[in-house]
Design a protein around this motif. Structure first.
Motif, short mmCIF file in Angstrom:
data_model
loop_
_atom_site.label_atom_id
_atom_site.label_comp_id
_atom_site.label_asym_id
_atom_site.label_seq_id
_atom_site.Cartn_x
_atom_site.Cartn_y
_atom_site.Cartn_z
N THR A 31 0.82 -1.22 0.00
CA THR A 31 0.00 0.00 0.00
C THR A 31 0.85 1.27 0.00
O THR A 31 0.37 2.34 -0.37
CB THR A 31 -0.96 0.00 1.21
N GLN A 32 2.11 1.16 0.40
CA GLN A 32 3.02 2.30 0.33
C GLN A 32 3.53 2.53 -1.09
O GLN A 32 4.03 3.61 -1.41
CB GLN A 32 4.20 2.09 1.27
N ALA A 33 3.39 1.49 -1.96
CA ALA A 33 3.99 1.56 -3.29
C ALA A 33 2.98 1.80 -4.41
O ALA A 33 3.36 2.28 -5.48
CB ALA A 33 4.76 0.27 -3.58
N MET A 34 1.72 1.48 -4.19
CA MET A 34 0.75 1.57 -5.28
C MET A 34 -0.66 1.81 -4.73
O MET A 34 -0.92 1.54 -3.56
CB MET A 34 0.79 0.31 -6.14
N PRO A 35 -1.57 2.30 -5.59
CA PRO A 35 -2.95 2.52 -5.14
C PRO A 35 -3.60 1.23 -4.65
O PRO A 35 -3.26 0.13 -5.10
CB PRO A 35 -3.64 3.05 -6.40
N VAL A 36 -4.55 1.39 -3.75
CA VAL A 36 -5.17 0.24 -3.08
C VAL A 36 -5.81 -0.73 -4.06
O VAL A 36 -5.57 -1.94 -4.01
CB VAL A 36 -6.20 0.73 -2.04
N PHE A 37 -6.63 -0.23 -4.97
CA PHE A 37 -7.35 -1.14 -5.86
C PHE A 37 -6.45 -1.74 -6.93
O PHE A 37 -6.70 -2.87 -7.38
CB PHE A 37 -8.56 -0.43 -6.49
N VAL A 38 -5.42 -1.03 -7.32
CA VAL A 38 -4.44 -1.61 -8.24
C VAL A 38 -3.73 -2.77 -7.55
O VAL A 38 -3.61 -3.88 -8.09
CB VAL A 38 -3.41 -0.56 -8.70
N GLY A 39 -3.27 -2.53 -6.32
CA GLY A 39 -2.61 -3.59 -5.56
C GLY A 39 -3.53 -4.76 -5.27
O GLY A 39 -3.11 -5.92 -5.37
N LEU A 209 -5.02 5.15 -13.92
CA LEU A 209 -4.87 6.33 -14.76
C LEU A 209 -3.95 7.38 -14.14
O LEU A 209 -3.31 8.16 -14.86
CB LEU A 209 -6.24 6.95 -15.06
N SER A 210 -3.88 7.41 -12.82
CA SER A 210 -3.02 8.39 -12.13
C SER A 210 -1.85 7.71 -11.43
O SER A 210 -1.21 8.30 -10.54
CB SER A 210 -3.83 9.18 -11.10
N PHE A 211 -1.54 6.48 -11.82
CA PHE A 211 -0.51 5.68 -11.17
C PHE A 211 0.74 5.61 -12.05
O PHE A 211 0.66 5.22 -13.22
CB PHE A 211 -1.05 4.27 -10.89
N ASP A 212 1.87 5.99 -11.50
CA ASP A 212 3.14 5.93 -12.22
C ASP A 212 3.84 4.62 -11.85
O ASP A 212 4.52 4.53 -10.83
CB ASP A 212 4.02 7.13 -11.86
N VAL A 213 3.65 3.62 -12.69
CA VAL A 213 4.16 2.29 -12.38
C VAL A 213 5.69 2.27 -12.32
O VAL A 213 6.28 1.42 -11.63
CB VAL A 213 3.64 1.27 -13.43
N ALA A 220 8.96 -3.77 -3.74
CA ALA A 220 7.50 -3.68 -3.64
C ALA A 220 6.84 -4.69 -4.57
O ALA A 220 5.81 -5.28 -4.23
CB ALA A 220 7.04 -2.27 -3.98
N TRP A 221 7.43 -4.89 -5.77
CA TRP A 221 6.90 -5.91 -6.68
C TRP A 221 7.02 -7.31 -6.06
O TRP A 221 6.12 -8.14 -6.18
CB TRP A 221 7.61 -5.87 -8.02
N MET A 222 8.15 -7.56 -5.41
CA MET A 222 8.34 -8.85 -4.74
C MET A 222 7.31 -9.03 -3.63
O MET A 222 6.76 -10.12 -3.45
CB MET A 222 9.75 -8.94 -4.17
#
Length: 306
Positions: A31-39, A209-213, A220-222
């Motif tokens: 949750t520190q790395a990406m939006p909640v629903f994306v995660g 749409l507002s997430f910079d992957v 965080a990916w791990m």
């Protein structure tokens, strides 16, 4: 079926509960790395892919599933997958990993309370004591200020959201127990994950749409991969593989591994500072977990004697 408490069985029970416990600190990293629903969408998608090989040989059972079976799996998808993931990630964005671990440790007591309220389960002094200890532990956490890095308002709201996730997990547990009487539990988890994906999709697209992957670091990916493949897939497989072979009383005794894992890994993975109030709150909640384990063991022994 003959029960065998072999070293492999015990290792599966410990591994399953320890894996489930890792979800609390890992969700904090996600949750520190990406939006909640994306995660959440990626977590459930990864979990479904990881469960697919385990569920493949069981897909033939789908033809025999009733409308009620599908209804129960849909409830699990809505609460156990969608509700749990979203509430957990939003809540963990506001509280420390240790505070989240303490709240998550109330799951056995919350499940017992829900079973008594909605399923007519018989209350016993052990169940009521476990519920009281769970409430007391969370109150100690709040009265002690939780964590120096949390504002009081965020701690309260975050705790409420994590507790709501615990309630969703309780729905998963109670409904899943009924569903698993007719359908293999691994297949239940796989189908629930697949059904949950389209529920997450519109929310995930909106936040993407507002997430910079490109800003997400490899660590965080791990964590995300483990959050899906580990806590959702591997944990389920290990736990159910152990439960199938272990005596009920033995399996119940391992309930305490999950909160202990969540607490220890919160310190190790998140590097959070130790505070005495954490230990005090956890000790009280953990005592409730042990009381519930005692109650489950007693109920299992009574069932075996009948």
């Amino acid at each position: 079926m003959t029960t065998k408490n072999t070293p492999l069985t015990l290792a599966q029970l410990i591994g399953g509960m320890a894996t489930f416990g890792s979800a609390t600190p890992v969700s904090k990293i996600v949750t520190q790395a990406m939006p909640v629903f994306v995660g959440s969408f990626l977590r459930v998608g990864i979990g479904a892919l990881a469960l697919a090989p385990l569920a493949w040989s069981k897909l033939g059972a789908i033809r025999a599933m009733s409308r009620g079976d599908w209804g129960r799996i849909a409830v699990i998808a809505l609460f156990g997958m969608f509700g749990f993931s979203a509430l957990m990630l939003y809540g963990m964005s506001m509280v420390s990993g240790v505070a989240g671990a303490i709240v998550m440790s109330t799951a056995p007591a919350v499940t017992a309370a829900a079973s008594m309220l909605f399923l007519g389960d018989h209350p016993t002094w052990r169940k009521l004591t476990a519920i009281a200890l769970a409430v007391g532990g969370v109150l100690v956490l709040h009265l002690g200020g939780g964590s120096s890095g949390e504002a009081g308002g965020n701690l309260l709201l975050g705790t409420i959201l994590v507790f709501a996730a615990v309630c969703c997990e309780s729905v998963y547990t109670l409904v899943g127990k009924t569903a698993s009487e007719r359908v293999d539990p691994v297949l239940v988890a796989f189908l629930a994950a697949v059904i949950a994906l389209p529920v997450f999709l519109p929310f995930a697209i909106w936040q993407w749409l507002s997430f910079d992957v490109s800003q997400v670091e490899p660590g965080a990916w791990m964590a995300l991969v483990w959050y899906g493949a580990g806590t959702l897939a591997l944990g389920s497989w290990l736990w159910y593989a152990g439960v199938k072979k272990a005596e009920g009383a033995v399996a119940a005794a391992f309930m305490g591994v999950m909160p202990a894992s969540a607490l220890i890994l919160s310190y190790v993975l998140l590097g959070e500072p130790f505070r005495f109030v954490h230990l005090a709150g956890f000790a009280i909640v953990f005592a409730g977990v042990l009381v519930m384990s005692w109650e489950h063991a007693r109920m299992s022994q009574e069932a075996d004697d009948q």
